[in-house]
Design an enzyme around this catalytic site. Structure first.
Site, PDB file in Angstrom:
ATOM      1  N   ASP A  92       1.031  -1.241  -0.165  1.00 32.69           N
ATOM      2  CA  ASP A  92       0.118  -0.140  -0.025  1.00 32.69           C
ATOM      3  C   ASP A  92       0.924   1.312  -0.058  1.00 32.69           C
ATOM      4  O   ASP A  92       0.316   2.250   0.026  1.00 32.69           O
ATOM      5  CB  ASP A  92      -0.925  -0.018   1.240  1.00 32.69           C
ATOM      6  CG  ASP A  92      -0.453  -0.116   2.448  1.00 32.69           C
ATOM      7  OD1 ASP A  92       0.978  -0.147   2.458  1.00 32.69           O
ATOM      8  OD2 ASP A  92      -1.104   0.180   3.599  1.00 32.69           O
ATOM      9  N   ASP A 131      -1.223  -6.128  -0.106  1.00 29.25           N
ATOM     10  CA  ASP A 131      -1.579  -5.232   1.106  1.00 29.25           C
ATOM     11  C   ASP A 131      -2.977  -5.223   1.144  1.00 29.25           C
ATOM     12  O   ASP A 131      -3.368  -4.678   0.209  1.00 29.25           O
ATOM     13  CB  ASP A 131      -0.777  -4.003   1.156  1.00 29.25           C
ATOM     14  CG  ASP A 131       0.111  -3.933   2.350  1.00 29.25           C
ATOM     15  OD1 ASP A 131       0.143  -4.832   3.173  1.00 29.25           O
ATOM     16  OD2 ASP A 131       1.182  -3.057   2.371  1.00 29.25           O
ATOM     17  N   LYS A 161      -1.696  -9.244   3.009  1.00 27.91           N
ATOM     18  CA  LYS A 161      -1.101  -8.744   4.049  1.00 27.91           C
ATOM     19  C   LYS A 161      -1.770  -7.833   4.950  1.00 27.91           C
ATOM     20  O   LYS A 161      -2.306  -7.141   4.486  1.00 27.91           O
ATOM     21  CB  LYS A 161       0.358  -8.329   3.502  1.00 27.91           C
ATOM     22  CG  LYS A 161       1.330  -7.729   4.594  1.00 27.91           C
ATOM     23  CD  LYS A 161       2.852  -7.601   4.007  1.00 27.91           C
ATOM     24  CE  LYS A 161       3.504  -6.054   4.487  1.00 27.91           C
ATOM     25  NZ  LYS A 161       2.424  -5.017   4.858  1.00 27.91           N
ATOM     26  N   GLU A 163      -1.437  -5.274   8.394  1.00 18.59           N
ATOM     27  CA  GLU A 163      -0.799  -4.579   9.683  1.00 18.59           C
ATOM     28  C   GLU A 163      -1.410  -4.630  11.068  1.00 18.59           C
ATOM     29  O   GLU A 163      -2.628  -4.320  11.271  1.00 18.59           O
ATOM     30  CB  GLU A 163      -0.535  -3.152   9.379  1.00 18.59           C
ATOM     31  CG  GLU A 163       0.351  -2.860   8.212  1.00 18.59           C
ATOM     32  CD  GLU A 163       0.447  -1.293   7.901  1.00 18.59           C
ATOM     33  OE1 GLU A 163       0.231  -0.590   8.930  1.00 18.59           O
ATOM     34  OE2 GLU A 163       1.057  -0.755   6.694  1.00 18.59           O
ATOM     35  N   GLU A 230       8.819  -4.592  10.800  1.00 17.69           N
ATOM     36  CA  GLU A 230       9.338  -3.226  10.026  1.00 17.69           C
ATOM     37  C   GLU A 230       9.894  -2.265  11.031  1.00 17.69           C
ATOM     38  O   GLU A 230       9.453  -1.919  12.326  1.00 17.69           O
ATOM     39  CB  GLU A 230       8.341  -2.389   9.358  1.00 17.69           C
ATOM     40  CG  GLU A 230       8.560  -1.155   8.954  1.00 17.69           C
ATOM     41  CD  GLU A 230       7.730  -0.589   7.753  1.00 17.69           C
ATOM     42  OE1 GLU A 230       6.797  -1.307   7.329  1.00 17.69           O
ATOM     43  OE2 GLU A 230       7.957   0.791   7.471  1.00 17.69           O
TER      44      GLU A 230
HETATM   45  N1  LIG Z   1       8.934   5.035  -0.045  1.00 14.57           N
HETATM   46  C1  LIG Z   1       8.427   4.486   0.930  1.00 14.57           C
HETATM   47  N2  LIG Z   1       9.207   3.647   1.726  1.00 14.57           N
HETATM   48  C2  LIG Z   1       8.666   2.793   2.698  1.00 14.57           C
HETATM   49  O1  LIG Z   1       9.472   1.926   3.068  1.00 14.57           O
HETATM   50  C3  LIG Z   1       7.304   3.219   3.149  1.00 14.57           C
HETATM   51  C4  LIG Z   1       6.483   4.202   2.167  1.00 14.57           C
HETATM   52  N3  LIG Z   1       7.145   4.538   1.353  1.00 14.57           N
HETATM   53  N4  LIG Z   1       5.254   4.599   2.789  1.00 14.57           N
HETATM   54  C5  LIG Z   1       4.785   3.546   3.644  1.00 14.57           C
HETATM   55  C6  LIG Z   1       5.614   3.072   4.782  1.00 14.57           C
HETATM   56  C7  LIG Z   1       6.185   4.465   5.469  1.00 14.57           C
HETATM   57  N5  LIG Z   1       7.267   3.837   5.693  1.00 14.57           N
HETATM   58  C8  LIG Z   1       8.468   4.519   6.265  1.00 14.57           C
HETATM   59  C9  LIG Z   1       8.427   6.044   6.250  1.00 14.57           C
HETATM   60  C10 LIG Z   1       9.712   6.665   6.885  1.00 14.57           C
HETATM   61  C11 LIG Z   1      10.438   6.027   7.850  1.00 14.57           C
HETATM   62  C12 LIG Z   1      11.439   6.917   8.436  1.00 14.57           C
HETATM   63  O2  LIG Z   1      11.836   7.795   8.435  1.00 14.57           O
HETATM   64  N6  LIG Z   1      11.902   6.186   9.785  1.00 14.57           N
HETATM   65  C13 LIG Z   1      12.945   6.891  10.660  1.00 14.57           C
HETATM   66  C14 LIG Z   1      12.779   6.335  11.807  1.00 14.57           C
HETATM   67  C15 LIG Z   1      13.032   7.717  12.712  1.00 14.57           C
HETATM   68  C16 LIG Z   1      12.761   7.466  14.213  1.00 14.57           C
HETATM   69  O3  LIG Z   1      12.227   6.232  14.645  1.00 14.57           O
HETATM   70  O4  LIG Z   1      13.304   8.031  14.953  1.00 14.57           O
HETATM   71  C17 LIG Z   1      14.310   6.507   9.958  1.00 14.57           C
HETATM   72  O5  LIG Z   1      15.323   7.333  10.098  1.00 14.57           O
HETATM   73  O6  LIG Z   1      14.656   5.487   9.542  1.00 14.57           O
HETATM   74  C18 LIG Z   1      10.059   4.729   8.250  1.00 14.57           C
HETATM   75  C19 LIG Z   1       9.221   3.923   7.411  1.00 14.57           C
HETATM   76  C20 LIG Z   1       7.663   2.547   5.449  1.00 14.57           C
HETATM   77  N7  LIG Z   1       6.720   2.337   4.331  1.00 14.57           N
HETATM   78  C1  LIG Z   2       7.226  -1.245   3.496  1.00 17.56           C
HETATM   79  C2  LIG Z   2       6.307  -2.465   3.181  1.00 17.56           C
HETATM   80  C3  LIG Z   2       6.575  -3.721   3.863  1.00 17.56           C
HETATM   81  C4  LIG Z   2       4.808  -2.133   2.926  1.00 17.56           C
HETATM   82  O1  LIG Z   2       4.104  -2.473   3.662  1.00 17.56           O
HETATM   83  C5  LIG Z   2       4.731  -1.428   1.739  1.00 17.56           C
HETATM   84  O2  LIG Z   2       5.418  -1.120   0.925  1.00 17.56           O
HETATM   85  O3  LIG Z   2       3.292  -1.190   1.673  1.00 17.56           O
HETATM   86 MG   LIG Z   3       2.226  -1.635   3.403  1.00 13.80          MG
END
Ligand SMILES: Nc1nc(=O)c2c([nH]1)NC[C@@H]1CN(c3ccc(C(=O)N[C@@H](CCC(=O)O)C(=O)O)cc3)CN21
Ligand SMILES: CC(C)C(=O)C(=O)O
Ligand SMILES: [Mg+2]
Length: 328
Positions: A92, A131, A161, A163, A230
């Protein structure tokens, strides 16, 4: 005599992509290649043996890493097929990286089905997971079954899938009982971005790590065929992987999960949004696209495209004179 699948042990990974391609080129298409959702007969070919849940379990047992990647359209589905991806996943994340929504919660069931169908036409042998969008499994078990059936019948999914943790155990149990494989998703749950106050690493303290672990056990018990983990500490990813008998697929869960998943647009560098820590960029598609597109625009503006000799069509001179003579 052409080689057949039986010459290759079912689960041995290809040593390289070129070995996988060599293998593909010798296997003739067969009738079963064309019986899927909206098949494209002229493009029929497949890489290798069909990946099933049983194969994924065996890969866990033999410690053969599982490669999973998102795909949102026919060409990316084809690419998954061609490069030996084990699980093609219509995530998604489609909402953000492909459709321009600011959250995955905006995605409808109809929208993801439209994309899943296209992916399914291109990706035949990888296991195809789709998803369940936000709202499509939250109301009731009955509603979740109805919507999962649509993903399978209309979208070509082989597994759905969703969440969530222990609270989803009854839903997972019911879907599994009806013969619908479910992949669970724990840790960072993007569909709950508001209640989590952002995309945050999960399970960093003992209590929340225990909650993720307990949910993993509950979902395996409910019948989940695999679990995505994740954005959790790698120690927790390793622990859960060791305690479960079903394969774990990590995204930001360290190197010891049974497989890895990444978003296509992240690993290819097409996504302009923030790069999460767990993303590695394996190619720079945006650079190539930007370069190619600006060169095209410049060539049109400079009348350098198309040229007459190689990119235009000729007409017989006599026909041309006849055409001119026939005008008024
Ligand atoms: N392009 C993209 N990649 C993804 O993995 C993804 C999406 N979109 N859209 C749906 C979700 C959103 N996701 C995300 C988006 C951002 C972070 C992120 O920036 N995480 C921080 C964590 C910061 C913290 O916990 O302090 C990082 O720095 O990794 C993580 C998962 C995973 N999924
Ligand atoms: C980040 C992955 C596991 C996901 O659920 C997605 O791409 O939608
Ligand atoms: Mg997803």
């Amino acid at each position: 005599m052409v080689k057949t699948q039986s010459l290759r042990p079912a689960l041995k990974p290809f040593p390289s992509i070129s070995a996988a391609r060599r293998w593909m080129s010798v296997r003739p298409p067969d009738a079963s290649d064309n019986n899927e959702v909206g098949a494209t007969p002229s493009l029929a070919f497949v890489g290798r043996k069909k990946v099933t849940i049983q194969h994924l379990r065996q890969m866990k047992q033999s410690e053969t890493p599982i490669a999973m990647v998102t795909a949102y359209d026919f060409p990316t589905g084809r690419a998954c097929e061609a490069s030996g991806v084990d699980i093609t996943f219509v995530g998604d994340s489609l909402a953000q990286v492909c459709l321009g929504y600011d959250s995955t919660t905006k995605l409808s069931l109809d929208e993801i089905i439209h994309h899943a169908r296209a992916v399914a036409r291109g990706s035949k042998n990888p296991f195809l997971v789709v998803d369940m969008p936000f709202g499509s499994y939250h109301v009731s078990c009955e509603d979740a079954v109805r919507n999962a059936v649509r993903l399978i019948q209309e979208g070509g999914a082989e597994c759905v899938k969703m969440e969530g943790g222990e609270e989803l155990a009854p839903t997972v149990r019911e879907l599994t009982r009806m013969g619908i494989p479910v992949m669970a998703h724990l840790g960072l749950l993007p569909q709950r971005v508001s209640s989590l106050s952002g995309y945050r690493v999960q399970g960093k303290d003992a209590a929340s790590a225990r909650a993720v672990y307990n949910s993993a056990l509950a979902l395996e018990d409910a019948g989940a065929c695999s679990i995505v983990l994740e954005a959790i500490p790698h120690l927790l990813g390793t622990h859960i992987t060791n305690k479960l008998s079903v394969p774990t697929i990590g995204i930001g869960a360290g190197p010891n999960t049974n497989g890895q998943v990444l978003v296509w647009d992240d690993l290819m560098t097409r996504w302009e949004g923030r790069k999460a820590k767990f993303v590695r960029r394996f190619a720079d598609v945006r650079k190539e696209e930007t370069k190619g597109l600006s060169e095209y625009v410049n060539a049109v503006k400079a009348r350098a495209f198309p040229d007459i000799a190689n990119e235009s069509y000729e007409m017989d001179e006599a026909e041309w004179r006849q055409f001119l003579a026939g005008l008024d």
